[in-house]
Design an enzyme around this catalytic site. Structure first.
Site, PDB file in Angstrom:
ATOM      1  N   ASP A  49       0.864  -1.158   0.000  1.00 49.43           N
ATOM      2  CA  ASP A  49       0.000   0.000   0.000  1.00 49.43           C
ATOM      3  C   ASP A  49       0.911   1.220   0.000  1.00 49.43           C
ATOM      4  O   ASP A  49       2.087   1.118   0.344  1.00 49.43           O
ATOM      5  CB  ASP A  49      -0.831  -0.075   1.291  1.00 49.43           C
ATOM      6  CG  ASP A  49      -1.719   1.121   1.445  1.00 49.43           C
ATOM      7  OD1 ASP A  49      -2.258   1.562   0.425  1.00 49.43           O
ATOM      8  OD2 ASP A  49      -1.868   1.602   2.573  1.00 49.43           O
ATOM      9  N   THR A  76      -0.113   4.782   1.098  1.00 49.45           N
ATOM     10  CA  THR A  76      -0.331   5.666   2.238  1.00 49.45           C
ATOM     11  C   THR A  76      -0.194   4.886   3.544  1.00 49.45           C
ATOM     12  O   THR A  76      -0.835   3.869   3.732  1.00 49.45           O
ATOM     13  CB  THR A  76      -1.740   6.262   2.166  1.00 49.45           C
ATOM     14  OG1 THR A  76      -1.960   6.671   0.833  1.00 49.45           O
ATOM     15  CG2 THR A  76      -1.884   7.413   3.110  1.00 49.45           C
ATOM     16  N   THR A  92      -2.331   1.409  -4.698  1.00 49.27           N
ATOM     17  CA  THR A  92      -2.774   2.519  -3.870  1.00 49.27           C
ATOM     18  C   THR A  92      -4.076   3.094  -4.390  1.00 49.27           C
ATOM     19  O   THR A  92      -4.424   2.932  -5.554  1.00 49.27           O
ATOM     20  CB  THR A  92      -1.696   3.626  -3.823  1.00 49.27           C
ATOM     21  OG1 THR A  92      -2.206   4.708  -3.078  1.00 49.27           O
ATOM     22  CG2 THR A  92      -1.338   4.087  -5.212  1.00 49.27           C
ATOM     23  N   GLY A  93      -4.760   3.718  -3.498  1.00 49.84           N
ATOM     24  CA  GLY A  93      -5.976   4.397  -3.914  1.00 49.84           C
ATOM     25  C   GLY A  93      -5.691   5.820  -4.332  1.00 49.84           C
ATOM     26  O   GLY A  93      -6.560   6.554  -4.764  1.00 49.84           O
ATOM     27  N   ARG A 114      -5.281   4.448  -7.860  1.00 44.66           N
ATOM     28  CA  ARG A 114      -6.739   4.586  -7.865  1.00 44.66           C
ATOM     29  C   ARG A 114      -7.414   3.229  -7.741  1.00 44.66           C
ATOM     30  O   ARG A 114      -8.332   2.903  -8.469  1.00 44.66           O
ATOM     31  CB  ARG A 114      -7.205   5.248  -9.171  1.00 44.66           C
ATOM     32  CG  ARG A 114      -6.564   6.578  -9.430  1.00 44.66           C
ATOM     33  CD  ARG A 114      -7.460   7.671  -9.003  1.00 44.66           C
ATOM     34  NE  ARG A 114      -6.855   8.954  -9.321  1.00 44.66           N
ATOM     35  CZ  ARG A 114      -7.213  10.069  -8.721  1.00 44.66           C
ATOM     36  NH1 ARG A 114      -8.160  10.053  -7.826  1.00 44.66           N
ATOM     37  NH2 ARG A 114      -6.638  11.192  -9.024  1.00 44.66           N
ATOM     38  N   ASP A 137      -6.681  -2.263   3.037  1.00 38.29           N
ATOM     39  CA  ASP A 137      -5.684  -3.240   2.608  1.00 38.29           C
ATOM     40  C   ASP A 137      -6.034  -4.653   3.073  1.00 38.29           C
ATOM     41  O   ASP A 137      -5.372  -5.607   2.717  1.00 38.29           O
ATOM     42  CB  ASP A 137      -4.306  -2.874   3.164  1.00 38.29           C
ATOM     43  CG  ASP A 137      -3.915  -1.465   2.806  1.00 38.29           C
ATOM     44  OD1 ASP A 137      -4.131  -1.097   1.639  1.00 38.29           O
ATOM     45  OD2 ASP A 137      -3.406  -0.738   3.677  1.00 38.29           O
TER      46      ASP A 137
END
Lengths: 368, 1164
Positions: B403, B405, B686-687, B802, B833
């Site tokens: 991940d 963040t 990651t988002g 995203r 996650d």
């Protein structure tokens, strides 16, 4: 300084009591101990086998093994051994008749005389073995067919032997003592040795003591109710079906060698490892002045009782001297010489390799 | 996203067949023929067993394991059939194993019972007919009104009816549920009466479902004189079991879900059992050995009957069969003979291996917990091991999914700058600790230089209002607080009443923004009964009525608030990601801000755009009505709400943008570099936005200057005029050609780590493109997926931005199931996650700021990302080597244990006569040879940890299960066969003349077996000693101790006439053996000869060994030097930040360095 707003996390540590959270390690809120064990930092010896360390070892092994091997080989070769097959398979064999006419029921034993010549005198103590071939003393059914507590003088086992003894457990409703297949098939040829010199036939004195392991003779095998009056002690038991005499008449002359503690019996009861085996029969004591067995003609008188033809067996008598390493067996000597030479050879090869690589990378040992 | 919704829709269909109806308090008189609905009681049962069913159930569970079942069968065969070894030999170890496991499981269950009881017997207060009744938690029924005091946990899921707080709210923390420790506000059902006794109502709500954040219901309140009122219930009214009441004296609530139907219980599920690859190898080897076993038994059975067919062999006169044996049917006899042989050789598959492996894993995991390097002083915690089954898997990782963040970055947000109306306001923060705010020219004055004052203040007000941050009340309800919590040190001269406040929010961005606004003079003071108070620059307090919060969610990627100012205007403030804000604002404003946003994004900052909208009274009225209606909806509330949100958040005015820095985790770059050096491919999922994520990747050196980036994002897809589908197809093919076809095939798995392929590729894909790849038309989908996978596998780093949580899991699954089924590892810290942590072979949670959900679902949890390096390269490597050696050694030592016994059958008439005594057969694996290998498998460090950490390439030497593949297995098997043959025939030749004692006495079969066994025990122990590279005192103790124990035991065992034994087979056998010089000689010879090939191999491998190590040593400074060279331009890029241009520059520089590299390589 931004992080300061997030100090509210401490309470998270306490939630581990949630049901079913029985993982391997519970949350430890305090710092792990700084012990060498826990930090996997125990002082350790870290040997690295390199050509450098192994080379001398190989040389040393080679240098030790080859002399030992030679010594063993010579020792083994110095042992004198003489073997006579008296089975009586060939028609020319003196025991041919006995072998052919054998029947279990005959009460009189068939005797045959096997002449032989010793080319060389036997100097030290001579051990007389009988050998059997193709006799599966290590067959499972056979090996387990005994009752050690009966043989140890246990009175209840004497009257009701172990089930393992089947089918040699009872005979005519009486318990067999000693029970089992091993005891039943006790080797019962009588072997006598005569020295023929100048027409006279002198019997060679055969010692029957000291042929069994001391511990067997004195601890493992016990007569029921002590050695006195074996006839009474064995009352109510039956002799093994193939035996001519009951167990208490194995050696009627010597109460210390009668019954279960008869040494021939004890030796037989130690089952052999392989189907071809030898067992110690008698010892011929060293004489002070003359060789134990001088060279010359001898005669082996066999009272031929033990049938082996049915299973293609062979019977032998072996006369052998003994060294510190036991009977004659060139195997150890040869093996030691071989292994020693191999080590030596490898050491040389390694030396060459080591030498070659040494030039290329001198610092082979990198300390960890 | 669609998938999840679909799932819920499909899955939820059944459970939503009927909603449940709950009668609160008095049942309404109007309903006739009232049948009390049946709900389960409030008992939590997490235990598996009761006292009565423990034995049968536990035994059943245990014998379901194939290995245990096998041993049980062997045991039963031994009991039923006449076999060579007594049932004790296999029964005893099995009994031991079963008992130990049963005790362990029983203990665990007892703990669970205790925990259950604690929960179930917890005293609670129930209001019944106006009286307060104390009772036990487990007696709560659905519909009961329960009273809960401060700091108590809720005993079941409650609908909040009454709170002692004035504003009809209460605060709870759900730390034990989802780990979010912030205080959450819950609201009472509006307009319920203060007097709960007279309350008569029904609650209609959905059937229990596990989603913690979803709840829909409706409450009908019956009043005697009026029509029943209907109130909507949402998650904000529901207090979940397990959460704790905070800052509120007392609440009353009605139980809606109890016991196993509470959301907590529904969420609790035994984690799926992850099995390691090593275990698969073990099973494969087991199969091989089972085949060996069966074939041995078959060979022996066949030969037995061939041998017996010769006359005189089957039943010689001296060895008659028993009556029963004679009567047995021939085929039955053959079968029992076969079984007997099986039993005789069954030790080749040892019970004890399973015990040892389990013990090794269990004990070994403690070393991870104990490791001080994993201790983080900040959170005062070390590593956490949730499962010990996967220790060795850590040494096998090929793909790391991380991940961004909170994992790569610290999730420690710092407000960097903002832009208002296109003017940049940089907050001076040269030395991060010092507050440059008031020291230098104050931004207050600076602010006024740029955008108009009004715009500035609007922007700052927006920052102050548009959030869900709470002001921390340190001691609970008191207004007096002395905690100095917050970083408001810069606020000199304007001491606000809440000077020492801390902020609590679920997202750290929000806190950063609020604090950022504070620096510029606008302070958020907190909320009081739906009024937000802020203090403006002139220290005046402004209050705003909070009308609505349009919550943040990852799909919308924005949140809004609607407030009413003093002047009566309804204002909507919205903040969110640029992509979700820009389409909703007037386009003419976008451009000047977009520049800033993009620049900030490429610098690695997290950007948010802020917009506002003034709502006319009519607009507000409509929005208010819509929102209310949507919130009341029982069905599809989510969708309806989102529709209303979208409708309201339109036509806004863009005010500005913010940039928040998320700093990299400590040593993130070093860790990533080490992982890549270890041959592990790192994928970042990651988002976050592509630009931000990309810059993080550069900062972590996942992308290097030489990396050619292949982008498959919405941007690249929308390049042309063609349809997206076609473009996708073309791009995929193009990249595939570039990354897969044109690359010269490299030798896989080589340990020469530094000779990487000439060109590194990085692949970037975003969520939308990914879903296109996955969900495109049926026929092409698998084709695209294949192409995509192949491209990815040839790239050093893949960046997926995203991503929705489910997509993360999808990617992990895709890689997991790809060819060669590589071992995957997921690492993350947040709830988003969890799905990928659960999906991957190894899931690692970071004890980060985003709560504990990731930690709870992980297999291992570490405080910081940097610990991953030691976890994989250090612990993982060692555990893999240890367990691989353990497994191979175990098979080896049992092969050379049983082979002589097999060979002996050829010499004993295939009669199943065991070579060794029963005691030796039983004790071999339990006592004589078990401890050294256990100690080895716990303590061995063939290369010490520091070297492993320094030379990441060493990790590649064990990649792809290198030590448990067929070649090493074959080597060990051959070694075992060689040793077995040697032991047996060495002694066989010695027994050519069994007169081995100096007094001419002869040895029997038990002496034979004892000599073989002695050689065996010594050889296998010495073999292990030879393999041990790390001799601690424990190793010494255990190795020499085992041998001593063997000797002492043998003396002891042979020294006594054992009364319980039927046969005194070994009486003084061992002592007699030792009195024979020949036995000594043969033992020494055979041990030495057995170890000779091993020593030779070690020595012959050595000339290569040090060379390789030397080279790796040499390559180490070289990579270090390269790192330094890399480092400098990367730093520049951080400062200069000229976007994509520098990549080209760096590439050129990189090529200039190439000669260096080659010269280094050819150097030594």
């Amino acid at each position: 300084m931004m992080a300061s707003g997030y100090n509210a996390k401490e309470e998270d540590g306490h939630h581990s009591g949630a049901p079913g959270n029985g993982g391997a390690g519970a949350v430890k809120s305090k710092k792990p101990d700084n012990t060498a064990f826990k930090q996997q930092r125990l002082p350790a010896w870290q040997p690295i086998l390199t050509a450098g360390t192994v080379l001398p070892a190989f040389f040393v092994i080679g240098l030790i093994f080859i002399p030992i091997g030679i010594g063993l080989f010579v020792t083994s070769n110095n042992i004198k051994e003489f073997e006579i097959d008296y089975t009586g398979i060939e028609a020319s064999s003196p025991c041919y008749n006995c072998a052919q006419n054998y029947s279990w029921n005959s009460t009189s034993s068939c005797t045959c005389k096997v002449p032989f010549t010793l080319e060389q005198p036997f100097e030290s103590n001579v051990f007389m073995y009988y050998g059997l071939s193709n006799f599966y003393q290590n067959h499972r059914r056979y090996v387990k067919s005994r009752d050690d507590s009966q043989l140890n003088g246990d009175l209840t086992s004497l009257k009701s032997p172990s089930k393992e003894c089947d089918p040699y457990r009872t005979s005519d409703g009486l318990p067999i003592a000693p029970c089992g297949a091993i005891a039943n098939s006790l080797f019962n040829d009588t072997l006598e040795l005569y020295h023929l010199s100048n027409g006279t036939r002198t019997a060679v004195v055969l010692m029957k003591k000291g042929i069994a392991w001391w511990t067997d003779k004195n601890v493992k095998f016990r007569n029921p109710g002590g050695n006195a009056n074996l006839t009474v002690a064995f009352q109510g038991t039956s002799k093994p079906v193939n035996w001519r005499t009951p167990v208490f008449e194995l050696d009627p002359n010597d109460p210390d060698n009668n019954g279960f503690i008869n040494e021939d019996f004890i030796v037989w009861m130690r089952t052999a490892a392989l189907p071809t085996f030898r067992k110690l029969y008698r010892i011929i004591q060293k004489k002070v002045d003359a060789p134990t067995l001088a060279s010359g003609k001898y005669e082996l008188e066999v009272s031929y009782n033990y049938p082996v033809r049915s299973f293609d067996g062979r019977k032998r008598v072996i006369l052998s001297t003994i060294s510190w390493m036991g009977g004659k067996n060139p195997f150890l000597g040869i093996a030691y010489i071989t292994v020693g030479s191999v080590c030596f050879f490898l050491a040389v090869v390694l030396l060459i390799i080591h030498h070659k690589y040494d030039n290329r990378c001198s610092s082979a040992d990198i300390p960890n | 996203m669609l998938c999840r919704r679909l799932n819920r829709w499909l899955g939820g269909d059944e459970s939503r067949v009927d909603s449940r109806t709950i009668y609160v308090g008095h049942r309404p008189s109007t309903t006739e023929a009232f049948i009390p609905p049946k709900f389960c009681d409030n008992r939590i049962v997490s235990s598996k067993y009761t006292v009565w069913n423990f034995l049968p159930k536990n035994l059943f569970e245990q014998f379901r394991r194939i290995a245990n079942f096998y041993f049980l069968i062997i045991f039963l065969v031994q009991v039923i059939v006449d076999t060579p070894t007594s049932p004790v030999t296999s029964g005893l170890p099995l009994f031991f194993v079963i008992t130990v496991t049963a005790i362990k499981q029983g203990y665990e269950d007892w703990l669970r019972h205790k925990a259950d009881n604690e929960v179930n017997k917890y005293p609670v207060t129930v209001l019944e007919n106006g009286r307060r009744m104390g009772t036990e938690s487990e007696k709560i029924k659905v519909g009961d009104v329960v009273e809960v005091n401060e700091d108590e946990t809720f005993p079941c899921d409650l609908i909040l009816l009454q709170s002692t707080r004035d504003d009809d709210t209460c605060f709870v923390t759900t730390a034990s549920l989802d780990g979010e420790s912030n205080h959450k506000t819950h609201y009472t059902v509006p307009d319920t009466e203060k007097d709960l006794d007279s309350l008569s109502a029904t609650i209609e709500c959905e059937q229990p479902q596990p989603d913690l954040y979803k709840f829909v219901g409706r409450m009908h309140i019956y009043k005697t004189d009026r029509e029943p009122e209907i109130r909507s219930l949402g998650p904000e009214n529901l207090l979940l079991k397990g959460a704790t009441l905070k800052n509120t004296q007392r609440i009353c609530g009605v139980a809606v879900y109890t016991g196993m139907e509470t959301k907590m219980a529904l969420n609790y599920q035994g984690k799926s059992q992850k099995r390691s690859a090593v275990e698969k190898s073990i099973n494969a080897f087991l199969l091989v050995y089972l085949c060996i076993l069966v074939s041995k038994a078959l060979v022996c059975t066949t030969l037995k009957y061939v041998w017996q067919s010769k006359p005189g062999q089957d039943e010689p006169w001296y060895n008659q069969k028993t009556q029963r044996e004679k009567e047995t049917n021939l085929y039955l006899k053959m079968f029992t003979d076969f079984l007997s042989f099986m039993v005789l050789f069954n030790f080749i598959i040892p019970v004890s291996m399973y015990v040892t492996v389990e013990m090794q894993k269990f004990l070994g995991s403690f070393f991870i917990t104990w490791d001080r390097d994993f201790y983080d002083p900040e959170i005062q915690e070390g590593a956490l091991v949730n499962t010990s089954d996967l220790n060795e898997e850590l040494g096998q990782v090929e793909y790391v999914f991380t991940d961004k963040t909170g994992t790569l970055t610290q999730n420690n947000m710092e407000f960097i700058e903002c832009c208002i109306d296109g003017f940049q306001y940089k907050y001076r923060d040269a030395v991060s600790e010092l507050d440059g705010f008031s020291a230098t020219d104050g931004p207050v004055s600076k602010l006024q230089e740029k955008a108009g004052k009004e715009r500035e203040e609007l922007f700052l007000r927006a920052l102050c209002l548009c959030h869900t941050v709470q002001v921390k009340e340190p001691t609970g309800r008191g207004q007096d607080h002395t905690d100095s919590m917050a970083g408001v040190d810069g606020m000199e001269g304007c001491p606000p009443p809440h000077e020492q406040t801390g902020f609590i929010a679920s997202s750290p961005d929000e806190v950063a923004l609020v604090k950022g606004a504070m620096r510029y003079g606008f302070t958020f003071l907190g909320m009081e009964s739906k009024k937000m108070k802020i203090m403006n620059r002139s220290n005046a307090i402004e209050t705003y009525d909070l009308l609505h919060v349009l919550n943040f969610d990852p799909v919308r990627r924005r949140m809004s608030v609607i407030v009413r100012s003093k002047s009566g205007d309804a204002l909507l403030f919205c903040k969110g990601a640029d992509s979700s804000i820009f389409p909703r604002v007037r386009q003419e404003e976008v451009e000047k801000i977009r520049v800033h946003v993009e620049r900030n994004a490429t610098e690695g900052y997290r950007t948010l755009c802020v917009a506002y909208k003034k709502l006319s009274p009519e607009e507000y009225a409509r929005a208010d009505a819509d929102l209310q209606a949507a919130r009341l909806a029982l069905q599809d509330r989510e969708e309806k709400l989102i529709a209303v949100y979208n409708q309201v958040e339109a036509g806004m005015t863009l005010i500005g943008a913010t940039a928040v820095e998320d700093r990299l985790q400590e040593e993130a770059a070093e860790t990533m570099e080490a992982l890549q050096g270890a041959g592990i491919k790192v994928w970042v999922l990651t988002g976050d936005k592509m630009e931000t994520a990309k810059s993080t990747c550069y900062a972590c050196r996942l992308f290097q200057r030489g990396t050619e980036l292949l982008e498959l994002t919405v941007r690249t897809l929308e390049d042309g005029v063609r349809k997206r589908e076609e473009r996708l197809h073309d791009l995929l093919l193009e990249y595939h050609k570039k990354a897969v076809q044109d690359v010269p095939p490299t030798k896989p798995g080589g340990s020469r780590g530094w000779s990487k392929p000439s060109q590194d590729f990085g692949f970037i894909i975003d969520g939308a493109s990914l879903s296109m790849v996955f969900n495109s038309s049926e026929s092409s989908s698998s084709h695209y997926k294949n192409l995509f996978l192949q491209i990815c596998q040839n790239c050093t780093t893949v960046l997926c931005c995203r991503m929705a949580p489910l997509q993360k899991a999808q990617i992990v699954k895709m890689v997991k199931c790809s060819k060669g089924s590589p071992i995957t590892l997921s690492i993350g810290d947040g709830a988003n996650d969890v799905s990928m942590i659960l999906e991957a072979h190894v899931g690692i949670g970071i004890k980060g700021k985003e709560g504990r959900q990731a930690v709870r679902n992980s297999d291992y949890a570490i405080p910081k990302l940097k610990h991953l390096k030691k976890l994989l390269l250090g612990h993982g490597h060692l555990y893999y080597v240890r367990i691989a050696h353990l497994v191979q050694y175990f098979f080896y030592k049992n092969l050379c244990f049983i082979l002589p016994q097999f060979l002996y059958q050829f010499f004993c008439g295939y009669s199943q006569q065991p070579l060794y005594d029963a005691a030796y057969l039983t004790m071999y694996n339990i006592c004589f040879t078990s401890m050294p290998i256990l100690a080895y498998s716990l303590l061995e460090q063939h290369i010490c940890v520091e070297v492993l950490l320094d030379n990441a390439t060493l990790y590649r030497s064990i990649a792809k299960n290198a030590m448990l593949r067929w070649v090493p297995f074959l080597y060990w098997t051959l070694l075992g066969v060689f040793h077995g043959l040697l032991f047996f025939f060495g002694v066989r030749f010695l027994f050519g003349n069994p007169a081995l004692q100096a007094n001419g006495q002869v040895f029997g079969n038990w002496s034979y077996g004892t000599i073989v066994f002695t050689v065996l025990v010594f050889t296998v122990t010495f073999k292990l000693a030879l393999d041990t590279r790390h001799w601690t005192w424990i190793n010494h103790f255990v190795i020499w101790g085992s041998l001593c124990f063997y000797v002492i035991f043998s003396f002891f065992w042979g020294g006594i006439i054992w009364p319980f034994l039927k046969q005194q087979r070994l009486y003084y056998v061992f002592a007699h053996m030792l009195s024979s010089a020949s036995a000594w000689l043969v033992i020494v010879l055979l041990i030495l000869l057995s170890l000779l090939p091993d020593i030779l191999l070690v020595v012959l491998r050595k000339p290569l060994g040090p060379r390789a190590r030397q080279l790796s040593e040499n390559c180490h400074p070289q990579t270090f030097r390269l790192q330094l060279l890399h480092h400098y331009p990367t730093n520049i890029s951080r400062k200069e930040s000229s976007g994509g241009h520098e990549v080209v520059e760096q590439q050129e520089q990189h090529q200039q360095q190439e000669p260096f590299r080659t010269s280094f390589q050819s150097g030594p």
